[in-house]
Design a protein around this motif. Structure first.
Motif, PDB file in Angstrom:
ATOM      1  N   ILE A 228      31.777 -23.609  27.103  1.00 51.98           N
ATOM      2  CA  ILE A 228      32.095 -24.620  28.111  1.00 51.98           C
ATOM      3  C   ILE A 228      33.182 -25.500  27.505  1.00 51.98           C
ATOM      4  O   ILE A 228      32.993 -26.047  26.418  1.00 51.98           O
ATOM      5  CB  ILE A 228      30.865 -25.467  28.469  1.00 51.98           C
ATOM      6  CG1 ILE A 228      29.759 -24.589  29.063  1.00 51.98           C
ATOM      7  CG2 ILE A 228      31.244 -26.571  29.452  1.00 51.98           C
ATOM      8  CD1 ILE A 228      28.454 -25.327  29.303  1.00 51.98           C
ATOM      9  N   ILE A 229      34.311 -25.593  28.186  1.00 53.26           N
ATOM     10  CA  ILE A 229      35.431 -26.394  27.691  1.00 53.26           C
ATOM     11  C   ILE A 229      35.539 -27.653  28.547  1.00 53.26           C
ATOM     12  O   ILE A 229      35.603 -27.592  29.775  1.00 53.26           O
ATOM     13  CB  ILE A 229      36.757 -25.614  27.755  1.00 53.26           C
ATOM     14  CG1 ILE A 229      36.655 -24.309  26.959  1.00 53.26           C
ATOM     15  CG2 ILE A 229      37.903 -26.467  27.198  1.00 53.26           C
ATOM     16  CD1 ILE A 229      37.879 -23.423  27.080  1.00 53.26           C
ATOM     17  N   ILE A 230      35.536 -28.799  27.873  1.00 54.25           N
ATOM     18  CA  ILE A 230      35.671 -30.076  28.563  1.00 54.25           C
ATOM     19  C   ILE A 230      37.010 -30.706  28.182  1.00 54.25           C
ATOM     20  O   ILE A 230      37.424 -30.651  27.024  1.00 54.25           O
ATOM     21  CB  ILE A 230      34.497 -31.026  28.221  1.00 54.25           C
ATOM     22  CG1 ILE A 230      34.580 -32.313  29.055  1.00 54.25           C
ATOM     23  CG2 ILE A 230      34.418 -31.310  26.733  1.00 54.25           C
ATOM     24  CD1 ILE A 230      33.340 -33.177  28.969  1.00 54.25           C
ATOM     25  N   ASP A 231      37.692 -31.247  29.178  1.00 53.06           N
ATOM     26  CA  ASP A 231      38.972 -31.909  28.934  1.00 53.06           C
ATOM     27  C   ASP A 231      39.078 -33.102  29.872  1.00 53.06           C
ATOM     28  O   ASP A 231      38.813 -32.995  31.070  1.00 53.06           O
ATOM     29  CB  ASP A 231      40.138 -30.946  29.182  1.00 53.06           C
ATOM     30  CG  ASP A 231      41.477 -31.575  28.845  1.00 53.06           C
ATOM     31  OD1 ASP A 231      41.641 -32.015  27.694  1.00 53.06           O
ATOM     32  OD2 ASP A 231      42.349 -31.655  29.720  1.00 53.06           O
ATOM     33  N   ASN A 232      39.435 -34.248  29.295  1.00 55.60           N
ATOM     34  CA  ASN A 232      39.587 -35.465  30.085  1.00 55.60           C
ATOM     35  C   ASN A 232      38.320 -35.779  30.884  1.00 55.60           C
ATOM     36  O   ASN A 232      38.378 -36.247  32.021  1.00 55.60           O
ATOM     37  CB  ASN A 232      40.796 -35.339  31.029  1.00 55.60           C
ATOM     38  CG  ASN A 232      41.230 -36.684  31.587  1.00 55.60           C
ATOM     39  OD1 ASN A 232      41.048 -37.720  30.962  1.00 55.60           O
ATOM     40  ND2 ASN A 232      41.797 -36.658  32.793  1.00 55.60           N
ATOM     41  N   GLY A 233      37.160 -35.491  30.267  1.00 53.24           N
ATOM     42  CA  GLY A 233      35.894 -35.839  30.883  1.00 53.24           C
ATOM     43  C   GLY A 233      35.376 -34.877  31.927  1.00 53.24           C
ATOM     44  O   GLY A 233      34.343 -35.124  32.545  1.00 53.24           O
ATOM     45  N   MET A 234      36.091 -33.748  32.146  1.00 55.48           N
ATOM     46  CA  MET A 234      35.680 -32.795  33.172  1.00 55.48           C
ATOM     47  C   MET A 234      35.616 -31.383  32.606  1.00 55.48           C
ATOM     48  O   MET A 234      36.382 -31.031  31.699  1.00 55.48           O
ATOM     49  CB  MET A 234      36.656 -32.836  34.351  1.00 55.48           C
ATOM     50  CG  MET A 234      36.623 -34.148  35.128  1.00 55.48           C
ATOM     51  SD  MET A 234      37.797 -34.187  36.502  1.00 55.48           S
ATOM     52  CE  MET A 234      39.310 -34.535  35.607  1.00 55.48           C
ATOM     53  N   ILE A 235      34.712 -30.577  33.149  1.00 61.83           N
ATOM     54  CA  ILE A 235      34.601 -29.177  32.748  1.00 61.83           C
ATOM     55  C   ILE A 235      35.782 -28.410  33.330  1.00 61.83           C
ATOM     56  O   ILE A 235      35.998 -28.400  34.542  1.00 61.83           O
ATOM     57  CB  ILE A 235      33.284 -28.551  33.252  1.00 61.83           C
ATOM     58  CG1 ILE A 235      32.079 -29.290  32.689  1.00 61.83           C
ATOM     59  CG2 ILE A 235      33.240 -27.068  32.888  1.00 61.83           C
ATOM     60  CD1 ILE A 235      31.884 -29.175  31.207  1.00 61.83           C
ATOM     61  N   VAL A 236      36.551 -27.760  32.454  1.00 61.68           N
ATOM     62  CA  VAL A 236      37.694 -26.978  32.931  1.00 61.68           C
ATOM     63  C   VAL A 236      37.454 -25.481  32.792  1.00 61.68           C
ATOM     64  O   VAL A 236      38.192 -24.674  33.355  1.00 61.68           O
ATOM     65  CB  VAL A 236      38.990 -27.375  32.186  1.00 61.68           C
ATOM     66  CG1 VAL A 236      39.392 -28.788  32.518  1.00 61.68           C
ATOM     67  CG2 VAL A 236      38.839 -27.199  30.672  1.00 61.68           C
ATOM     68  N   TYR A 237      36.426 -25.114  32.025  1.00 59.58           N
ATOM     69  CA  TYR A 237      36.083 -23.693  31.925  1.00 59.58           C
ATOM     70  C   TYR A 237      34.619 -23.571  31.539  1.00 59.58           C
ATOM     71  O   TYR A 237      34.130 -24.267  30.648  1.00 59.58           O
ATOM     72  CB  TYR A 237      36.949 -22.977  30.883  1.00 59.58           C
ATOM     73  CG  TYR A 237      36.573 -21.512  30.739  1.00 59.58           C
ATOM     74  CD1 TYR A 237      37.031 -20.570  31.644  1.00 59.58           C
ATOM     75  CD2 TYR A 237      35.722 -21.081  29.713  1.00 59.58           C
ATOM     76  CE1 TYR A 237      36.668 -19.241  31.534  1.00 59.58           C
ATOM     77  CE2 TYR A 237      35.363 -19.749  29.599  1.00 59.58           C
ATOM     78  CZ  TYR A 237      35.831 -18.834  30.511  1.00 59.58           C
ATOM     79  OH  TYR A 237      35.459 -17.514  30.412  1.00 59.58           O
ATOM     80  N   ASP A 238      33.917 -22.676  32.193  1.00 57.95           N
ATOM     81  CA  ASP A 238      32.532 -22.355  31.865  1.00 57.95           C
ATOM     82  C   ASP A 238      32.349 -20.868  32.104  1.00 57.95           C
ATOM     83  O   ASP A 238      32.309 -20.409  33.245  1.00 57.95           O
ATOM     84  CB  ASP A 238      31.563 -23.173  32.737  1.00 57.95           C
ATOM     85  CG  ASP A 238      30.101 -22.913  32.382  1.00 57.95           C
ATOM     86  OD1 ASP A 238      29.827 -22.043  31.526  1.00 57.95           O
ATOM     87  OD2 ASP A 238      29.230 -23.586  32.977  1.00 57.95           O
ATOM     88  N   GLY A 239      32.271 -20.120  31.029  1.00 58.57           N
ATOM     89  CA  GLY A 239      32.136 -18.673  31.179  1.00 58.57           C
ATOM     90  C   GLY A 239      32.055 -17.990  29.824  1.00 58.57           C
ATOM     91  O   GLY A 239      31.897 -18.629  28.785  1.00 58.57           O
ATOM     92  N   SER A 240      32.196 -16.689  29.841  1.00 57.62           N
ATOM     93  CA  SER A 240      32.056 -15.902  28.617  1.00 57.62           C
ATOM     94  C   SER A 240      33.338 -15.937  27.792  1.00 57.62           C
ATOM     95  O   SER A 240      34.435 -16.197  28.319  1.00 57.62           O
ATOM     96  CB  SER A 240      31.714 -14.452  28.953  1.00 57.62           C
ATOM     97  OG  SER A 240      32.824 -13.812  29.561  1.00 57.62           O
ATOM     98  N   LEU A 241      33.187 -15.665  26.512  1.00 59.90           N
ATOM     99  CA  LEU A 241      34.352 -15.546  25.642  1.00 59.90           C
ATOM    100  C   LEU A 241      35.251 -14.408  26.095  1.00 59.90           C
ATOM    101  O   LEU A 241      36.476 -14.527  26.089  1.00 59.90           O
ATOM    102  CB  LEU A 241      33.902 -15.302  24.200  1.00 59.90           C
ATOM    103  CG  LEU A 241      33.415 -16.518  23.409  1.00 59.90           C
ATOM    104  CD1 LEU A 241      32.817 -16.073  22.095  1.00 59.90           C
ATOM    105  CD2 LEU A 241      34.542 -17.486  23.164  1.00 59.90           C
TER     106      LEU A 241
END
Length: 339
Positions: A228-241
């Motif tokens: 799960i990648i968070i940027d500027n307080g928001m989730i920008v990606y949620d998934g598999s590698l």
């Protein structure tokens, strides 16, 4: 079974705007001005029991604030967090009995006590039965080479020794969920590998859920299947590698070890120059770069194989470290989810 459920989670801070100089200091006392800092801006995700998830982002992205709300240290401004059926802030004691944590260089062991005494205190705090405590202690000591460290005061341990002991302390009460924040920071390669393998073994054998936050993305790549990648307080990606690699790792390299080259190889490489780029070539080695969105590895091999006798081959693609770095450098994280 879902162990973590986060819905529209937000955290705002009231930050004092300070002015410089004597007049500024006086104004700060009598007429302070504030602005709202939005650290987390409506985060949503679910994590199932037994998952190992990497929660990553740049400094200031909001990941540490999120973890503090998940552990009950901070109360959300709005939204909800449920950890194994509990609100972690309202039910801090019950929640803490189910979780473990390692936060970088901050120790949960007592500085002047031998390691074993810290473990015994943790046993009492978490009400771990003696038999289970001894079984865990033996297994963790065997795997992490802790036997010679147990009688040494924590303050006398090296960084690598202390971190191995910290990892064991986080798992010794068999938590359902463990938060690991920079668990391998500053460690050498051998200790990192030992800790990674230990985490994977406990996840497999005890179905412990692991949330890993780190800037060492090799930890993420070797331990986690989901990020799960968070940027500027928001989730920008949620998934598999694998999904993020397929989306953003455009090129790969295949290296061939060749016994013999047949007539026509140069011509076929030239004919497919729109798909393949020759990086190097000699009588026994051929290195080719290709666009994965245009041609597959099997397709590259099918082009090359009729024109040479292949002894072996290897495929290289960008690591997750390189991919995430490129995404940030190209400013593809704008606060909106990645497509």
């Amino acid at each position: 079974m879902t162990i973590i459920e986060v819905k529209n989670l937000k955290k705002e801070y009231k930050v004092n705007i300070k002015k410089e100089g004597l007049s500024g200091a006086i104004l700060n006392v009598f007429k302070p001005k504030y602005e709202m800092k939005h650290a987390v801006k409506g985060v949503d995700f679910k994590i199932s029991q037994g998952e190992m998830v990497g929660y990553i982002g740049a400094n200031g992205a909001g990941k540490s604030t999120t973890i503090k709300m998940l552990t009950g240290i901070l109360m959300p401004t709005s939204g909800s967090v449920i950890i194994d059926g509990l609100d972690p802030f309202k039910n801090r004691i019950q929640n803490n009995m189910k979780i473990g944590a390692v936060f970088g260089q901050r120790t949960q062991m007592w500085w002047d006590l031998p390691v074993i005494e810290s473990y015994k205190l943790i046993q009492k705090i978490y009400e771990v039965p003696e038999e289970r405590f001894q079984d865990n202690l033996k297994f963790y000591s065997d795997y992490l080479d802790l036997h010679d460290l147990l009688e040494i005061p924590v303050r006398q341990l090296s960084l690598g020794q202390k971190m191995r002991c910290e990892i064991a302390a986080a798992f010794i009460h068999d938590p359902k969920l463990v938060f690991l924040d920079e668990p391998t920071i500053g460690l050498d390669f051998m200790v990192k590998e030992k800790i990674r393998e230990f985490i994977k073994i406990l996840n497999k054998e005890k179905n412990i859920t692991v949330i890993l936050t780190t800037h060492d993305l090799q930890d993420i790549e070797e331990i986690c299947e989901r990020i799960i990648i968070i940027d500027n307080g928001m989730i920008v990606y949620d998934g598999s590698l694998e999904e993020i690699k397929s989306k953003f790792c455009e090129f790969a390299i295949v290296d061939f070890m060749i016994k013999t080259i047949n007539i026509g190889l140069d011509e076929v490489l030239e004919a497919h120059s729109d798909k393949l780029t020759v990086l190097s070539k000699d009588p026994h080695n051929l290195s080719i770069k290709f666009n994965r969105n245009i041609i597959t590895v099997a397709g590259v091999i099918s082009i090359i194989a009729p024109f040479c006798n292949i002894a072996d081959l290897s495929i290289k693609e960008d690591s997750i470290d390189t991919i995430i770095k490129d995404l940030y450098e190209k400013k593809l994280f704008t606060g909106a989810p990645l497509n």
